[in-house]
Enzyme design. Structure first.
Site, PDB file in Angstrom:
ATOM      1  N   CYS A  17     -86.327  11.126  38.531  1.00  0.00           N
ATOM      2  CA  CYS A  17     -84.912  10.969  38.916  1.00  0.00           C
ATOM      3  C   CYS A  17     -84.405   9.672  38.292  1.00  0.00           C
ATOM      4  CB  CYS A  17     -84.751  10.993  40.426  1.00  0.00           C
ATOM      5  SG  CYS A  17     -85.723   9.769  41.321  1.00  0.00           S
ATOM      6  N   ARG A  31     -86.153  10.207  44.726  1.00  0.00           N
ATOM      7  CA  ARG A  31     -85.748  11.611  44.832  1.00  0.00           C
ATOM      8  C   ARG A  31     -86.801  12.502  44.174  1.00  0.00           C
ATOM      9  NH1 ARG A  31     -79.688  11.144  42.472  1.00  0.00           N
ATOM     10  NH2 ARG A  31     -80.690   9.518  41.230  1.00  0.00           N
TER      11      ARG A  31
END
Lengths: 289, 80
Positions: free
Chosen positions: A243, A248
């Protein structure tokens, strides 16, 4: 109804409520910014791990050493034998990232609270501001396994330059579509956190992390829905998630490895904050991998 | 009558980075004068609970408005 591949690593709010005073369990909140999370409310009995101060290396871009990890956990009263239940701010991202770190540092039984703070708050469950104080332990990191958890820049670069992405390895960019296409270089609120160029690693497909969770509760979607979302990702190839700074990516790593049972998934934690700042490195803009 | 001086909308899936929505809202709250307020739309129950706690701590008033598409809308203001 079909079950997640590893239902044992995910607990619900009822399990936590039933075990608030269970001495074999440590509930651990992991926050990127504890002043707007743990300090305001937390699950009764939960201890705090601060992502930046406790788990990031104090000087370089890396994680704490095994010795520092041992020290942090010992101070919080966490032993090797404890069942550790993680939850935290920012959609449980840093809890998932910490789950990944606990696994890399060989903790036997670590689990994630489904829905994290969002679902706990939605259900109106009891909260506390009291900071618990558990007796110090002597936590020991018994093994360090970065190999099956982490990918470094040089490996990703080699894979990209050899044309292996999409063939031998599937790269998944879990950022928002606008970040993937290069329309923005970071979410709009963070003007001081932009990379030098926008776009994605050539060959990477875009499956934003948020697709895996219920937008209202923050809980993971049922396994049949997840299987549809990741239906085009082959199980017989290596997978690398990334990410912007890795949190994430760790969330999607958890979904693929533990909820859907993909055998080989790693996180490129350098992510776009590293890749998109390197002179001369290939970056692709637009919607095509 | 409360004068709304700033409006915020934060979508959980789009937030990522070193500054978080609550911090930005707090900064704006600290600049409010009497009879001034902020409207805030959030789609995270955690943020709402945190915001309520912090607003009460700093003696701001919080009024809940309508909910639409998973967004919870609030007016946070300083009394007249």
């Amino acid at each position: 109804m079909a079950q997640y591949a590893r239902p044992d690593v995910l607990v619900d709010t009822k399990f936590v409520m039933d075990n608030l005073n269970n001495e074999t369990i440590r509930i651990v909140e992991v926050d990127y910014d504890h002043t707007t999370a743990y300090d305001v409310w937390h699950i009764p009995g939960a201890v705090l791990l601060r992502w930046r101060e406790d788990l990031r290396h104090p000087e370089i871009r890396d994680f704490v050493s095994p010795e520092q990890f041992e020290d942090r956990l010992s101070k919080l009263g966490i032993s090797n034998e404890h069942i550790v239940i993680l939850y935290g701010d920012y959609n449980n991202w840093f809890a998932a990232y910490t789950f990944w770190l606990f696994k890399a540092y060989g903790h036997e039984d670590v689990r994630l609270l489904n829905g994290g703070r969002t679902n706990w708050a939605k259900l109106g469950l009891p909260t506390s501001k009291e900071v618990p104080n558990y007796p110090r332990t002597s936590y020991k990191v018994k093994k360090v396994d970065w190999g099956s958890h982490r990918t470094f820049l040089w490996e990703v670069l080699q894979r990209v330059t050899k044309g292996e992405t999409g063939k031998l390895v599937t790269l998944i960019d879990v950022r928002s579509q606008k970040e993937y296409t290069g329309e923005i270089k970071a979410p709009p609120e963070y003007a001081d956190e932009q990379t030098q160029v926008g776009g994605h690693i050539p060959g990477a497909v875009n499956i934003p992390w948020a697709q895996a969770v219920d937008p209202d509760t923050g809980e993971f979607k049922p396994v049949h829905e997840l299987a549809k979302i990741y239906g085009n990702i082959p199980k017989d190839k290596e997978i690398i998630t990334y990410c912007r700074i890795g949190e994430r990516a760790a969330h999607t790593w958890f979904v693929l490895k533990y909820l859907l049972g993909y055998p080989s998934v790693r996180v490129y934690d350098g992510s776009s904050a590293e890749w998109n700042n390197i002179v001369g490195i290939p970056v692709k803009k637009g919607t095509e991998p | 009558m409360i004068r709304v001086v700033k409006e915020f909308t934060f979508r959980r899936s789009e937030i990522c980075g070193g500054r978080n929505p609550i911090r930005m809202i707090l900064e704006a709250m600290n600049e409010l004068g009497q009879c001034e307020g902020l409207t805030i739309e959030l789609d995270d129950y955690d943020w709402v609970l945190v915001l309520r706690g912090l607003a009460e701590l700093h003696e701001f008033k919080v009024e809940e408005c309508e909910k639409a598409n998973n967004f919870l809308k609030f007016l946070v203001y300083k009394s007249c």
